[in-house]
Design an enzyme around this catalytic site. Structure first.
Site: not given
Ligand SMILES: Cc1ncc(COP(=O)(O)O)c(C=O)c1O
Length: 401
Positions: A57, A109, A181, A206
């Site tokens: 971990r 998101y 992000d 993604k």
């Molecule tokens: C812009 C964005 N940030 C964060 C996330 C969250 O990521 P995860 O699904 O890997 O937890 C997503 C997921 O769709 C996203 O599109």
């Protein structure tokens, strides 16, 4: 090693393939092995292997290689990897304490919105969701308790942009930790740390992974203080990624630049096609010259990326007809894989945002979000036109909407 100094002498594509990834010393294996182990033999009592390896971990060499690679690609000094994008966002909340306040973009998101409002708020953090595309307007939201600025650019799903240099200057002026992000663009298109931002976070699920086969999150920073806080919480909270998943993302990163270039090429051509189609009311894509922040897109981003959002005339029925007639675009949540996906934000990814808030933001029932893949352009064009024609027929059948 999770530490990596940016080595600007090597190009992005070279670092995507080599950063953190020397041949393995026992066999010379060119690919970093998947260290599928939970623990390590100790050299003696109280003596972890090489003074470092004690429990997986805390540290795992496959994960460490990915962490070094993402640090390098984001022009950072430190990288960390977690079980998902949201696990990473959640770990970043440990930079804050009860009573602190965060300024957040207003169309982040949906899962980020849910994490902040439905989970973090109950621990005494507070959030203001505001339009970060106008940095000057943010002054009014700063309070003595404000500690963080959280930005997505382009936003999801409306592809609004925030000027990152201006955002970083604003954050420094008010002593806020700035977080971007960077999921939608990846470091190939945009490098926030180089523009003065403190932390970059990704859903590596993604584009970084790029093949829709793994859920994982990463962050990168140049700040030793932020890194040490985050490394401590990575171990103390424990939302780490597994070594196989780390390996999959590393494999994805090796082709990031060629994939991103093709995503943008296909997306640009398809966005232009949509602007001319009678079934389409509006196209959101930062690569179109009528995007309100086209000049900023040209300055801040290498390409406009692979995400295109459309508003179809005829609302939900048109959106349904369009999405259900696709043969190549798969109706699915998520984005950023090699294959094209279609999402209906109001019903799918952004359903956790209350309906009145969605309406305020412009996430209407006619809005569809396309993650443009790297298939043959002509095939995508045929499929998209099939969908738009179905939307046009549905809109005629329900003209009152
Ligand atoms: C812009 C964005 N940030 C964060 C996330 C969250 O990521 P995860 O699904 O890997 O937890 C997503 C997921 O769709 C996203 O599109």
């Amino acid at each position: 090693m999770t530490h990596h100094s940016p080595d600007n002498e090597l190009g992005f594509e070279t670092r995507a393939i080599h950063a953190g990834q020397s041949p393995e010393p026992v066999t010379g294996a060119v690919t970093v092995p998947i260290f599928q182990t939970s623990t390590y033999a100790q050299e003696g009592l109280g003596r972890p292997y090489q003074g470092v390896y004690e429990y997986a971990r805390t540290i795992n060499p496959t994960r460490s290689a990915l962490e070094a690679c993402i640090a390098s690609l984001e022009d950072g000094t430190y990288g960390l990897a977690f079980a998902s994008g949201l696990a990473t966002a959640s770990n970043l909340m440990n930079l804050l304490s009860a009573g602190d306040h965060v300024i957040v973009g207003d169309d982040v998101y949906g899962g980020t919105y849910r994490l902040f409002t439905a989970v973090m708020q109950k621990f005494g953090l507070s959030f203001d969701f505001v339009d970060t595309s106008n940095i000057e307007s943010l002054e009014q939201y700063v309070r003595p308790q404000t500690k963080m600025l959280w930005i997505e650019t382009p936003t999801n799903p409306l592809l609004k942009l925030t000027d990152l240099e201006a955002a970083a200057a604003f954050a420094h002026r008010h002593n806020l930790i700035s977080v971007v992000d960077n999921t939608f663009l990846t470091p190939w298109n945009q490098r926030p740390l180089s523009l003065g931002i403190d932390v970059v976070v990704h859903s590596a699920t993604k584009y970084l992974g790029g093949h829709s086969d793994v859920v994982l999150g990463v962050m990168a920073t140049r700040s030793r203080e932020i890194y040490e806080n985050q490394k401590f919480h990575q171990n103390a909270v424990g939302a780490v990624c597994g070594p196989f998943d780390a390996w999959l993302v590393m494999r994805g990163l090796k082709t990031l630049s060629v994939r991103m270039a093709r995503h943008a090429e296909n997306a640009t051509a398809l966005a232009r096609l949509c602007t001319a189609h009678p079934a389409v009311e509006k196209v959101y894509y930062p690569g179109l010259s009528d995007h309100p922040q086209y000049a900023l897109a040209q300055r801040q981003m290498r390409t406009p990326g692979g995400m295109v959002s459309l508003v179809l005339k005829g609302g939900l029925e048109a959106a349904r007809a369009c999405m259900e007639s696709f043969k190549l675009f798969t109706l699915a949540e998520s984005l950023g894989g090699v294959e094209s996906l279609a999402d209906h934000p109001a019903i799918m990814t952004h359903a956790s945002i209350p309906a009145d808030r969605r309406a305020e933001l412009g996430i209407t029932d006619g809005l569809i979000r396309l993650s443009i893949g790297i298939e043959t352009y002509e095939d995508l064009r045929t499929d998209l036109l099939r969908g738009l024609e179905a939307a046009a027929r549905a809109a005629e059948l329900s003209p009152a909407i």
